[in-house]
Design an enzyme around this catalytic site. Structure first.
Site, PDB file in Angstrom:
ATOM      1  CG  ASP A  16     -21.150 -21.116 -42.141  1.00 55.01           C
ATOM      2  OD1 ASP A  16     -21.444 -22.266 -41.795  1.00 55.01           O
ATOM      3  OD2 ASP A  16     -20.045 -20.852 -41.941  1.00 55.01           O
ATOM      4  CD  GLU A 223     -21.456 -26.691 -36.306  1.00 58.60           C
ATOM      5  OE1 GLU A 223     -20.185 -26.330 -35.921  1.00 58.60           O
ATOM      6  OE2 GLU A 223     -21.412 -27.313 -37.476  1.00 58.60           O
TER       7      GLU A 223
END
Length: 321
Positions: A16, A223
Site C-alpha cells: 500500500d 478500495e
C-alpha cells in the site's frame, strides 16, 4: 541497473505505498505486513499490520533508506488492531499521517498523527477523526491549501455497511443493476483535527454520464483511492478489488463527478492491488505492490515502482506488471 518493477524493500514486507515528493526527495509511506501462518478470508483478517515505517529515496534508482518505525498501534489510545494503508499530507509545514485502524468496537476509523519532518516519528491525536469510517485514506492538498481526504473500501473495509449513513453490521453491497457504492471524501478543517463538513459521495460515471453499476466489477470502485492533478484536471484512481485492476476517472472538480477513463495497471501477483502516483523532475511514477518476494502469499507483499506515461490527450498508457 534499473529498480523499476523490482521489490524496493526486501528486509520487511511492505504494501500500500503512498509516495510523495517532499524537499526534492521521494518519501514512501506503506503499510507493514507481518508474516504469520493464518488463512485468508474476505474480511481481511490476514492483514495484521500494527505499525508504520517511512522510507525515502534521493530519486528514482537511488538507494532506499528505512527511517524505522514511526508509529505503533500501542501509541494510539483508540486503536484495537489492523493499522492498514496510510497516507501523508504536508499542511502549513506540518506532516500529517492519516491512517485507518479498528477502534475498540472493531469498526474502522481514520486517525491523524503529526510530525515536524516527513520521516517522523509521528505523534497521534488521542481520538479518531469524528465521523470517520472505513479504510484507505488518501490525503490530497489542492493549490488553495484545502485538504481533501478520500477514503473507503468494501468487504473488510466496511464501506458497504454505511450505505444508509449509519453503520449496519449486516449491510451489503447493492444489487448488480444498481449504482455501485461510492468512495467518500471529507474536507479537513485548518487544524487537521476534524472534517469541516460531513464526507460526501464521490460519484464515478460511465461514458454516457450514468453512475457505474455495482455489477460492473471491471470498473466500479472497491478500495484504494488516489488523487493527483495534471494540467488542471483531477485524476481519481482506485482498485477494482475483485477484478484486480488499477483504473482511473477524470474531473474538473476535486469532488467530482468523475468520468471513467481506463486502466492504469493490469493485475499483479496476489489478490490486492494498491497504488500511488507522483511527479518527479518532469516524469510521472506509479508506486504499487505485489507478492513477488513471498511467492504469492497475500499478506506478505512488497513495494515496487515504474514510470507512468501520459498520452497526448491526457489519458494513461496502461502498465503491465
Amino acid at each position: 541497473m534499473t529498480q523499476e518493477k523490482k521489490p524496493l524493500i526486501t528486509h520487511i514486507f511492505t504494501a500500500d505505498p503512498s509516495a510523495h515528493v517532499f524537499n526534492d526527495k521521494i518519501y514512501i509511506y506503506p503499510s507493514h505486513d507481518i508474516p504469520h501462518d493464518g488463512e485468508d478470508n474476505d474480511n481481511g483478517d490476514e492483514y495484521l499490520m500494527e505499525d508504520y515505517h517511512v522510507f525515502s529515496m534521493d530519486g528514482p534508482g537511488s538507494d532506499v533508506v528505512d527511517h524505522g518505525e514511526v508509529l505503533h498501534e500501542s501509541q494510539v489510545p483508540w486503536v484495537s488492531k489492523q493499522m492498514w494503508a496510510p497516507d501523508v499530507v504536508c499542511k502549513n509545514g506540518i506532516y500529517h499521517l492519516v491512517f485507518p485502524a479498528r477502534d475498540k468496537d472493531g469498526n474502522f476509523r481514520l486517525g491523524i498523527a503529526s510530525s515536524q519532518t516527513p520521516d517522523g516519528p509521528f505523534l497521534p491525536q488521542p481520538n479518531y477523526i469524528p465521523g470517520s469510517f472505513s479504510i484507505d485514506p488518501c490525503s490530497f492538498i489542492d493549490d488553495d491549501g484545502t485538504v481533501y481526504i478520500y477514503f473507503g473500501g468494501l468487504w473488510g473495509g466496511q464501506l458497504e455497511k454505511y450505505r444508509t449513513g449509519e453503520f449496519l453490521p449486516d449491510g451489503t453491497e447493492p444489487e448488480k443493476d444498481e449504482p455501485a457504492v461510492c468512495p467518500k471524501c471529507g474536507i479537513m478543517n485548518d487544524e487537521m483535527t476534524a472534517f469541516a463538513k460531513a464526507p460526501q459521495d464521490i460519484v464515478i460515471l460511465d461514458e454516457n454520464g450514468n453512475p457505474l453499476l455495482a455489477g460492473d466489477e471491471e470498473r466500479r470502485y472497491f478500495e484504494d483511492p488516489w488523487m493527483h492533478k495534471h494540467n488542471g484536471k483531477y485524476y481519481f484512481s482506485y482498485s477494482t478489488g475483485t477484478t484486480h485492476y488499477i483504473v482511473y476517472a477524470i474531473s474538473d472538480n476535486p469532488l467530482g463527478p468523475f468520468t471513467y477513463q481506463g486502466r492504469i495497471l493490469e493485475p499483479v501477483i496476489g489478490w490486492t492491488t494498491h497504488h500511488s502516483i507522483i511527479e518527479y523532475h518532469g516524469k510521472t511514477y506509479l508506486f504499487y505492490h505485489d507478492c513477488e518476494l513471498s511467492g504469492g502469499i497475500n499478506h506478505r507483499r512488497n513495494v515496487k515502482y515504474c514510470e507512468l506515461t501520459y498520452n497526448e490527450d491526457g489519458t494513461f498508457q496502461t502498465v503491465t506488471p
